[in-house]
Design a protein around this motif. Structure first.
Motif, PDB file in Angstrom:
ATOM      1  N   TRP A 103       5.280  30.609 -29.701  1.00  0.00           N
ATOM      2  CA  TRP A 103       5.237  30.044 -31.013  1.00  0.00           C
ATOM      3  C   TRP A 103       3.579  29.895 -31.305  1.00  0.00           C
ATOM      4  N   THR A 104       2.702  29.875 -30.450  1.00  0.00           N
ATOM      5  CA  THR A 104       1.305  29.681 -30.995  1.00  0.00           C
ATOM      6  C   THR A 104       0.855  30.796 -31.812  1.00  0.00           C
ATOM      7  N   LEU A 166       8.403  23.472 -30.974  1.00  0.00           N
ATOM      8  CA  LEU A 166       7.577  23.607 -32.282  1.00  0.00           C
ATOM      9  C   LEU A 166       6.584  22.500 -32.532  1.00  0.00           C
ATOM     10  N   ALA A 167       7.129  21.246 -32.218  1.00  0.00           N
ATOM     11  CA  ALA A 167       6.068  20.210 -32.675  1.00  0.00           C
ATOM     12  C   ALA A 167       4.818  20.238 -31.945  1.00  0.00           C
ATOM     13  N   SER A 168       5.117  20.389 -30.528  1.00  0.00           N
ATOM     14  CA  SER A 168       3.797  20.478 -29.484  1.00  0.00           C
ATOM     15  C   SER A 168       3.102  21.549 -29.954  1.00  0.00           C
ATOM     16  N   THR A 169       3.529  22.621 -30.409  1.00  0.00           N
ATOM     17  CA  THR A 169       2.527  23.992 -30.776  1.00  0.00           C
ATOM     18  C   THR A 169       1.838  23.441 -31.968  1.00  0.00           C
ATOM     19  N   VAL A 170       2.157  22.905 -32.857  1.00  0.00           N
ATOM     20  CA  VAL A 170       1.581  22.515 -34.194  1.00  0.00           C
ATOM     21  C   VAL A 170       0.722  21.472 -33.813  1.00  0.00           C
ATOM     22  N   ASN A 172      -0.934  21.161 -30.727  1.00  0.00           N
ATOM     23  CA  ASN A 172      -1.923  21.943 -30.111  1.00  0.00           C
ATOM     24  C   ASN A 172      -3.020  22.406 -31.190  1.00  0.00           C
ATOM     25  N   ALA A 173      -2.282  23.161 -32.257  1.00  0.00           N
ATOM     26  CA  ALA A 173      -3.300  23.614 -33.108  1.00  0.00           C
ATOM     27  C   ALA A 173      -4.107  22.835 -33.833  1.00  0.00           C
ATOM     28  N   LEU A 174      -3.701  21.598 -33.979  1.00  0.00           N
ATOM     29  CA  LEU A 174      -4.375  20.349 -34.642  1.00  0.00           C
ATOM     30  C   LEU A 174      -5.646  19.810 -33.786  1.00  0.00           C
ATOM     31  N   VAL A 175      -5.418  20.179 -32.449  1.00  0.00           N
ATOM     32  CA  VAL A 175      -6.527  19.736 -31.380  1.00  0.00           C
ATOM     33  C   VAL A 175      -7.991  20.116 -32.285  1.00  0.00           C
ATOM     34  N   MET A 176      -8.134  21.623 -32.328  1.00  0.00           N
ATOM     35  CA  MET A 176      -9.514  22.091 -32.653  1.00  0.00           C
ATOM     36  C   MET A 176      -9.990  21.306 -33.913  1.00  0.00           C
ATOM     37  N   LYS A 177      -9.157  20.912 -34.932  1.00  0.00           N
ATOM     38  CA  LYS A 177      -9.575  20.168 -36.167  1.00  0.00           C
ATOM     39  C   LYS A 177     -10.013  18.795 -35.688  1.00  0.00           C
TER      40      LYS A 177
END
Length: 314
Positions: A103-104, A166-170, A172-177
């Motif tokens: 998903w990532t 899918l929610a966890s993937t999103v 994880n992507a927000l961690v960098m922000k």
């Protein structure tokens, strides 16, 4: 603490949390159990940060990203996970979470236009074959049950588990922000969990869910384990490993945890996979390992080229 020890801790804890969630089911609505878990975890993290002398307030520009991450990672993902485990064996849910490695790159492709490698596509195809073998018989039975007037709860659990991944993937992507605005991992985790807990609490109240306190000791033991070990210690070990050894090696935790979860389900949930289901799990987890290995090789090659160019420049 040595990195191999942190790796083992994260694998053992997260491999067992899928089964521990089953201890939370039955007496309390799944959303309410999520509030109890992350409310306790968030309070523990805030207390730890206060003891360290950290300034607990963060600016709004950071809070808005933590709010979004809390919604994805600790609200939608965990409400769906808890609810899905009412209908699926915990081992099956854990195997689906291993698919986050696919998903990532798909999310990165949609959001940032990042190219998906051929190896990732091939590994994803193998993973899909594994999922089909793993869930075919159960989904077929659920569809027949629905056609016969039944509820088909297994199918509902399967779909909820996919939404959770899918929610966890999103998230994880927000961690960098979030990291762009604050490098304090413990404090941002505390705020993110608090935002997620608050959202789930509002939703539980709005839908009229019961806030009863169960009498079973196993419920409270499971809650303490999930909040302290599964939510505080494991996440802390995970983020520490990322800082030390990088993401490419740390994400192998996602391959080991489903194996532990399956073994626990066999022992405690009397899960007895058929040969075709074992084959499906092997294909699925092997594809994840393949995708991670090819990604690590690519990263090493890029780093090697970069180092050579740097050496030439100097």
């Amino acid at each position: 603490m040595p990195s191999p020890f942190l790796f083992i801790i994260a694998c053992l804890i997260w491999g067992s949390t899928f089964w521990a969630i089953t201890l939370q089911l039955g007496d309390v609505a799944p959303a309410v159990s999520v509030v109890y878990r992350f409310g306790l975890a968030s309070a523990t993290l805030f207390a730890w940060c206060a003891l360290r002398g950290d300034k607990l307030r963060l600016p709004w520009r950071a809070q808005k990203w933590m709010m979004l991450q809390g919604l994805a990672s600790f609200a939608i993902s965990y409400v769906c996970t808890y609810t899905s485990e009412q209908y699926l064996v915990s081992a099956l849910v854990s195997v689906l979470f291993a698919l986050m490695v696919f998903w990532t790159p798909l999310l990165n492709r949609i959001a940032f236009g990042t190219r998906i490698t051929w190896n990732t596509c091939c590994a994803a195809a193998v993973a899909i074959c594994g999922i089909v073998l793993l869930f075919y018989q159960s989904i077929d039975a659920a569809l027949k049950d629905m056609l016969g007037g039944g509820t088909g709860h297994f199918l509902l659990g399967f779909l909820l588990a996919l939404v959770a991944t899918l929610a966890s993937t999103v998230g994880n992507a927000l961690v960098m922000k979030v990291r762009e605005h604050s490098p304090n991992v413990m404090l941002t985790m505390a705020w993110t969990m608090l935002w997620g807990t608050s959202m789930v609490a509002v939703w539980a109240i709005a839908t009229g869910q019961s806030w009863n306190l169960p009498a079973r000791a196993s419920y409270w033991m499971g809650l303490a384990y999930l909040a302290i070990f599964g939510s505080v210690i494991a996440f802390s070990a995970y983020f520490t490993l990322i800082a030390r050894i990088g993401t490419q090696k740390t994400v192998y935790i996602g391959v080991v945890t489903p194996v532990i979860s399956v073994l626990l389900s066999v022992q405690f949930e009397h899960y007895r996979p058929a040969p075709i289901e074992w084959l499906g799990m092997v294909l699925c987890l092997s594809s994840v390992a393949w995708a991670l290995t090819s990604g690590a090789r690519k990263t090493q090659a890029i780093d090697s080229i970069s180092n050579k160019n740097t050496a030439k420049a100097t």
